[in-house]
Design an enzyme around this catalytic site. Sequence first.
Site, mmCIF file in Angstrom:
data_model
loop_
_atom_site.group_PDB
_atom_site.id
_atom_site.type_symbol
_atom_site.label_atom_id
_atom_site.label_comp_id
_atom_site.label_asym_id
_atom_site.label_seq_id
_atom_site.Cartn_x
_atom_site.Cartn_y
_atom_site.Cartn_z
ATOM 1 N N SER A 64 0.834 -1.207 0.000
ATOM 2 C CA SER A 64 0.000 0.000 0.000
ATOM 3 C C SER A 64 0.863 1.250 0.000
ATOM 4 O O SER A 64 1.994 1.251 0.482
ATOM 5 C CB SER A 64 -0.917 0.023 1.223
HETATM 6 N N1 SAH Z 1 -0.833 -4.714 4.130
HETATM 7 C C1 SAH Z 1 -0.203 -5.028 2.871
HETATM 8 C C2 SAH Z 1 -1.103 -4.665 1.705
HETATM 9 C C3 SAH Z 1 -1.096 -5.743 0.693
HETATM 10 S S1 SAH Z 1 -2.328 -5.606 -0.571
HETATM 11 C C4 SAH Z 1 1.158 -4.353 2.752
HETATM 12 O O1 SAH Z 1 1.459 -3.477 3.580
HETATM 13 O O2 SAH Z 1 1.944 -4.729 1.887
HETATM 14 C C5 SAH Z 1 -3.647 -6.572 0.094
HETATM 15 C C6 SAH Z 1 -3.351 -8.007 0.445
HETATM 16 O O3 SAH Z 1 -4.595 -8.625 0.825
HETATM 17 C C7 SAH Z 1 -2.786 -8.840 -0.681
HETATM 18 O O4 SAH Z 1 -1.582 -9.438 -0.258
HETATM 19 C C8 SAH Z 1 -3.879 -9.907 -0.929
HETATM 20 O O5 SAH Z 1 -3.353 -11.167 -1.311
HETATM 21 C C9 SAH Z 1 -4.561 -9.975 0.422
HETATM 22 N N2 SAH Z 1 -5.924 -10.497 0.422
HETATM 23 C C10 SAH Z 1 -6.879 -10.353 -0.519
HETATM 24 N N3 SAH Z 1 -8.010 -10.979 -0.144
HETATM 25 C C11 SAH Z 1 -7.762 -11.544 1.079
HETATM 26 C C12 SAH Z 1 -8.541 -12.329 1.990
HETATM 27 N N4 SAH Z 1 -9.804 -12.686 1.733
HETATM 28 N N5 SAH Z 1 -7.954 -12.723 3.138
HETATM 29 C C13 SAH Z 1 -6.658 -12.386 3.435
HETATM 30 N N6 SAH Z 1 -5.890 -11.651 2.611
HETATM 31 C C14 SAH Z 1 -6.427 -11.229 1.439
#
Ligand code: SAH
Length: 213
Positions: A64
Amino acid sequence: MKDTLKHSGMRNKLADTLLAKGITDKTVLDAIRTVPRHLFLDSGFEDHAYQDKAFPIGAEQTISQPYTVAFQTALLELKPRDKVLEIGTGSGYQTAVLLHLKTKVYTIERQLELFKKTNIFFKKMGYRPKKVIFGDGYKGLPEEAPYDAIVVTAGAPKVPKALMAQLKIGGRLVIPIGVEEQIMTRYLRKSEKEFEKTTYGSFRFVPLLEDKN
Ligand code: SAH
């Protein structure tokens, strides 16, 4: 990759940028100044780490944007020792920011490769979330509930009922809601049945996906 004075200089600049964009929470800005975001990207991309931008981390996912991480973290209103559930571990950067605030972090990722990679990275770096779970964040983590705060780092079409149910009274759920574009939304649990909902600006996230691959 190492953390150097040059990197910490870039982090200070990034924190100043976020302050100028309206992030005033000192503990959050301190986390931005401290957590080495360049180490959460694959090597070779470190020049991108301290721009206020989202960045691809593989498996069609993104780390993000720093502003978004800071904005969501500030809305959580955390105190040391708060129990926090994060949905979407991704690169682990948001997790590290939460850990910097001395909270107890439980984090869930549904993408197996990212889950494995980030788990190894946490160990290598000495970051210690309470639990890193491979699973579906829509369900939350009922066995460790209730939580002082829950943060969803992917765009949800609607608020998962399970997450609301896992908040303490007084607990905060911060979740971007929407499909093409998301409205940052905060639910404060006022009582067993009552939630106060506040909406903030619009953001863009990768989708919160329902089924495991
Ligand atoms: N907090 C992360 C943001 C990653 S983007 C950072 O700081 O890098 C969002 C993430 O949510 C992705 O890795 C994606 O695989 C995950 N995601 C999507 N749907 C999900 C679900 N149902 N349960 C858990 N994770 C999920």
